[in-house]
Write a protein that holds these residues in place. Structure first.
Motif, PDB file in Angstrom:
ATOM      1  N   PHE A 116       1.170  -1.019  -0.330  1.00 28.48           N
ATOM      2  CA  PHE A 116       0.075  -0.444   0.112  1.00 28.48           C
ATOM      3  C   PHE A 116       0.867   1.428  -0.199  1.00 28.48           C
ATOM      4  O   PHE A 116       0.413   1.936  -0.615  1.00 28.48           O
ATOM      5  N   VAL A 117       1.625   0.673   0.822  1.00 32.97           N
ATOM      6  CA  VAL A 117       3.305   2.592   0.632  1.00 32.97           C
ATOM      7  C   VAL A 117       3.341   2.470  -0.515  1.00 32.97           C
ATOM      8  O   VAL A 117       3.874   3.398  -1.066  1.00 32.97           O
ATOM      9  N   LEU A 118       3.840   1.344  -1.238  1.00 33.73           N
ATOM     10  CA  LEU A 118       4.260   1.918  -2.325  1.00 33.73           C
ATOM     11  C   LEU A 118       3.802   2.247  -2.779  1.00 33.73           C
ATOM     12  O   LEU A 118       3.855   3.213  -3.745  1.00 33.73           O
ATOM     13  N   MET A 119       2.186   1.851  -3.898  1.00 28.19           N
ATOM     14  CA  MET A 119       1.391   2.404  -4.495  1.00 28.19           C
ATOM     15  C   MET A 119       1.302   3.882  -3.929  1.00 28.19           C
ATOM     16  O   MET A 119       1.330   4.983  -5.046  1.00 28.19           O
ATOM     17  N   LEU A 120       1.333   3.874  -2.551  1.00 26.98           N
ATOM     18  CA  LEU A 120       1.068   5.741  -2.721  1.00 26.98           C
ATOM     19  C   LEU A 120       2.051   6.789  -2.584  1.00 26.98           C
ATOM     20  O   LEU A 120       2.036   7.640  -3.194  1.00 26.98           O
ATOM     21  N   VAL A 121       3.285   6.034  -2.630  1.00 22.99           N
ATOM     22  CA  VAL A 121       4.651   6.797  -3.297  1.00 22.99           C
ATOM     23  C   VAL A 121       4.218   6.243  -4.657  1.00 22.99           C
ATOM     24  O   VAL A 121       5.308   7.712  -5.357  1.00 22.99           O
ATOM     25  N   ALA A 122       4.153   6.076  -5.558  1.00 25.68           N
ATOM     26  CA  ALA A 122       4.868   5.354  -6.913  1.00 25.68           C
ATOM     27  C   ALA A 122       3.149   6.635  -7.428  1.00 25.68           C
ATOM     28  O   ALA A 122       3.615   6.330  -8.934  1.00 25.68           O
ATOM     29  N   VAL A 123       1.874   6.456  -7.096  1.00 26.35           N
ATOM     30  CA  VAL A 123       0.873   7.050  -7.713  1.00 26.35           C
ATOM     31  C   VAL A 123       0.522   8.433  -6.178  1.00 26.35           C
ATOM     32  O   VAL A 123       0.098   8.370  -5.147  1.00 26.35           O
ATOM     33  N   PRO A 124       1.207   9.727  -5.802  1.00 21.29           N
ATOM     34  CA  PRO A 124       1.342  10.578  -5.594  1.00 21.29           C
ATOM     35  C   PRO A 124      -0.030  11.210  -5.954  1.00 21.29           C
ATOM     36  O   PRO A 124      -0.874  11.254  -6.698  1.00 21.29           O
ATOM     37  N   LEU A 125       0.244  12.325  -4.418  1.00 21.65           N
ATOM     38  CA  LEU A 125      -0.291  13.557  -5.263  1.00 21.65           C
ATOM     39  C   LEU A 125      -0.325  14.451  -6.930  1.00 21.65           C
ATOM     40  O   LEU A 125       0.907  14.126  -6.429  1.00 21.65           O
TER      41      LEU A 125
END
Length: 130
Positions: A116-125
């Motif tokens: 999940f954190v990887l996804m948040l970093v890979a697709v940031p705001l």
């Protein structure tokens, strides 16, 4: 599509998704001593495997959603793609939290949270905002 949401709304969505997962993990952690593991070994192994497979799929999906977002036509499309990517990234973390809650095994939860954190970093705001 309609108008793009305000960046503050996207920040709130991202934090809400993350808080929900972490709160579920905290409940599983703090109630662990009061519960007996309730999963049969075969089901536990199957759910662990599902979390690992889903986490692997999220790693691949992170690259796909980065590409889709880069090709999005406007701010509303970028915001929609971003929210969908975060929701997909949340799936292994939620499943991992369920496994943790039912079995006391924290490893699937930690793997799911990492995906999940990887996804948040890979697709940031959008627009590089954090």
């Amino acid at each position: 599509m309609g108008n793009a949401p305000d960046p503050a709304v996207l920040r709130l969505i991202r934090l809400s998704l993350l808080f929900g997962v972490l709160a579920f993990g905290a409940v599983a952690y703090f109630t662990q001593a009061q519960r007996q593991p309730s999963l049969e070994p075969g089901l536990h192994d199957a759910l662990r495997l599902a979390v690992f497979a889903l986490s692997g799929a999220v790693v691949i999906a992170a690259f796909v959603f980065r590409t889709l977002r880069a090709r999005a036509a406007g701010p509303a499309s970028v915001a929609s793609t971003t929210i969908i990517a975060w929701a997909v990234g949340e799936a292994p973390a939620i499943l991992g939290a369920v496994v943790y809650f039912l079995s006391g095994d924290a490893q699937p939860f930690l793997i799911g949270v990492a995906a999940f954190v990887l996804m948040l970093v890979a697709v940031p705001l959008p627009d590089g905002g954090a």
